[in-house]
Design a protein around this motif. Structure first.
Motif, PDB file in Angstrom:
ATOM      1  N   VAL A 140     -12.086  32.624 -72.867  1.00  0.00           N
ATOM      2  CA  VAL A 140     -12.097  33.747 -71.941  1.00  0.00           C
ATOM      3  C   VAL A 140     -10.979  33.390 -70.763  1.00  0.00           C
ATOM      4  N   PHE A 141     -11.012  32.255 -70.397  1.00  0.00           N
ATOM      5  CA  PHE A 141     -10.283  31.812 -69.271  1.00  0.00           C
ATOM      6  C   PHE A 141      -8.591  31.754 -69.931  1.00  0.00           C
ATOM      7  N   ALA A 142      -8.307  31.306 -71.134  1.00  0.00           N
ATOM      8  CA  ALA A 142      -7.356  31.128 -71.643  1.00  0.00           C
ATOM      9  C   ALA A 142      -6.390  32.288 -72.165  1.00  0.00           C
ATOM     10  N   GLN A 143      -7.243  33.344 -72.194  1.00  0.00           N
ATOM     11  CA  GLN A 143      -6.621  34.541 -72.782  1.00  0.00           C
ATOM     12  C   GLN A 143      -5.350  35.003 -72.042  1.00  0.00           C
ATOM     13  N   GLN A 144      -4.259  35.419 -72.943  1.00  0.00           N
ATOM     14  CA  GLN A 144      -3.107  36.198 -72.274  1.00  0.00           C
ATOM     15  C   GLN A 144      -3.289  37.667 -72.418  1.00  0.00           C
ATOM     16  N   HIS A 145      -2.516  38.365 -71.734  1.00  0.00           N
ATOM     17  CA  HIS A 145      -2.422  39.871 -72.014  1.00  0.00           C
ATOM     18  C   HIS A 145      -1.915  39.968 -73.390  1.00  0.00           C
ATOM     19  N   PRO A 146      -2.390  41.328 -73.871  1.00  0.00           N
ATOM     20  CA  PRO A 146      -1.816  41.432 -75.414  1.00  0.00           C
ATOM     21  C   PRO A 146      -0.735  41.430 -75.552  1.00  0.00           C
ATOM     22  N   LEU A 147       0.114  41.850 -74.693  1.00  0.00           N
ATOM     23  CA  LEU A 147       1.468  41.764 -74.699  1.00  0.00           C
ATOM     24  C   LEU A 147       2.239  40.446 -74.950  1.00  0.00           C
ATOM     25  N   PHE A 148       1.685  39.504 -74.594  1.00  0.00           N
ATOM     26  CA  PHE A 148       2.002  38.107 -74.823  1.00  0.00           C
ATOM     27  C   PHE A 148       1.089  37.496 -76.026  1.00  0.00           C
ATOM     28  N   LYS A 149       0.373  37.854 -76.774  1.00  0.00           N
ATOM     29  CA  LYS A 149      -0.482  37.185 -77.535  1.00  0.00           C
ATOM     30  C   LYS A 149       0.212  36.476 -78.709  1.00  0.00           C
ATOM     31  N   ASP A 150       1.196  36.943 -79.118  1.00  0.00           N
ATOM     32  CA  ASP A 150       1.861  35.971 -80.149  1.00  0.00           C
ATOM     33  C   ASP A 150       3.241  35.258 -79.525  1.00  0.00           C
ATOM     34  N   ALA A 151       3.223  35.077 -78.284  1.00  0.00           N
ATOM     35  CA  ALA A 151       4.370  34.510 -77.497  1.00  0.00           C
ATOM     36  C   ALA A 151       4.223  32.766 -77.917  1.00  0.00           C
ATOM     37  N   ASP A 152       5.317  32.321 -77.778  1.00  0.00           N
ATOM     38  CA  ASP A 152       5.463  30.951 -77.936  1.00  0.00           C
ATOM     39  C   ASP A 152       5.688  30.180 -76.730  1.00  0.00           C
ATOM     40  N   LEU A 153       4.579  29.751 -76.110  1.00  0.00           N
ATOM     41  CA  LEU A 153       4.596  29.010 -74.667  1.00  0.00           C
ATOM     42  C   LEU A 153       5.559  27.871 -74.668  1.00  0.00           C
ATOM     43  N   LYS A 154       5.566  27.175 -75.458  1.00  0.00           N
ATOM     44  CA  LYS A 154       6.562  26.051 -75.673  1.00  0.00           C
ATOM     45  C   LYS A 154       7.810  26.385 -75.639  1.00  0.00           C
ATOM     46  N   ALA A 155       8.303  27.386 -76.297  1.00  0.00           N
ATOM     47  CA  ALA A 155       9.735  27.772 -76.391  1.00  0.00           C
ATOM     48  C   ALA A 155      10.101  28.431 -75.073  1.00  0.00           C
ATOM     49  N   GLY A 156       9.216  29.227 -74.329  1.00  0.00           N
ATOM     50  CA  GLY A 156       9.007  29.842 -73.043  1.00  0.00           C
ATOM     51  C   GLY A 156       9.645  28.765 -72.017  1.00  0.00           C
ATOM     52  N   PRO A 205      14.505  39.202 -78.151  1.00  0.00           N
ATOM     53  CA  PRO A 205      13.376  39.654 -77.341  1.00  0.00           C
ATOM     54  C   PRO A 205      12.179  38.552 -77.423  1.00  0.00           C
ATOM     55  N   GLU A 206      11.849  38.036 -78.588  1.00  0.00           N
ATOM     56  CA  GLU A 206      11.018  37.007 -78.561  1.00  0.00           C
ATOM     57  C   GLU A 206      11.021  35.937 -77.388  1.00  0.00           C
ATOM     58  N   ASP A 207      12.411  35.590 -77.215  1.00  0.00           N
ATOM     59  CA  ASP A 207      12.770  34.491 -75.882  1.00  0.00           C
ATOM     60  C   ASP A 207      12.059  35.134 -74.764  1.00  0.00           C
ATOM     61  N   THR A 208      12.575  36.417 -74.460  1.00  0.00           N
ATOM     62  CA  THR A 208      12.055  37.101 -73.194  1.00  0.00           C
ATOM     63  C   THR A 208      10.711  37.086 -73.106  1.00  0.00           C
ATOM     64  N   ASN A 209      10.098  37.303 -74.301  1.00  0.00           N
ATOM     65  CA  ASN A 209       8.634  37.580 -74.096  1.00  0.00           C
ATOM     66  C   ASN A 209       7.965  36.084 -74.136  1.00  0.00           C
ATOM     67  N   ALA A 210       8.454  35.121 -74.465  1.00  0.00           N
ATOM     68  CA  ALA A 210       7.957  33.689 -74.260  1.00  0.00           C
ATOM     69  C   ALA A 210       8.111  33.357 -72.826  1.00  0.00           C
TER      70      ALA A 210
END
Length: 104
Positions: free
Chosen positions: A16-32, A86-91
């Motif tokens: 529950v606490f690790a959840q992201q907003h649905p807009l970011f659900k497939d984002a690559d956090l390491k890339a970000g 776009p995927e970079d911006t999202n990340a």
């Protein structure tokens, strides 16, 4: 039985606490994180607002939705000619959301 219940509860609350907003659900956090470091985003924010730069993340309510956050990252991308896809911006926005905004 109590031990199993505690483990299950801990696993559920962690999710529950690790959840992201649905807009970011497939984002690559390491890339970000990598893009933030490579493009020296924190250093730029420090130059713009002083201190450690973190006050840029709460500009008097301007960023009050996940979409506005992603839009601001796109603004930086455009203004600084960073060349993000776009995927970079999202990340990048997903990392900022996780670290600062916490939109769900």
């Amino acid at each position: 039985m109590k031990k199993l219940l505690c483990v299950a509860l801990l696993a559920w609350t962690s999710g529950v606490f690790a959840q992201q907003h649905p807009l970011f659900k497939d984002a690559d956090l390491k890339a970000g994180e990598k893009l933030i470091a490579e493009n020296q985003c924190n250093e730029c924010h420090t130059r713009r607002v002083g201190g450690d730069g973190s006050s840029i993340y709460n500009p008097k309510g301007r960023i009050n939705t996940a979409g506005a956050l992603r839009g601001m990252v796109e603004y930086c991308n455009t203004e600084l000619n960073l060349g993000f896809f776009p995927e970079d911006t999202n990340a990048v926005a997903a990392v900022l959301n996780k670290q600062h905004y916490k939109f769900r």
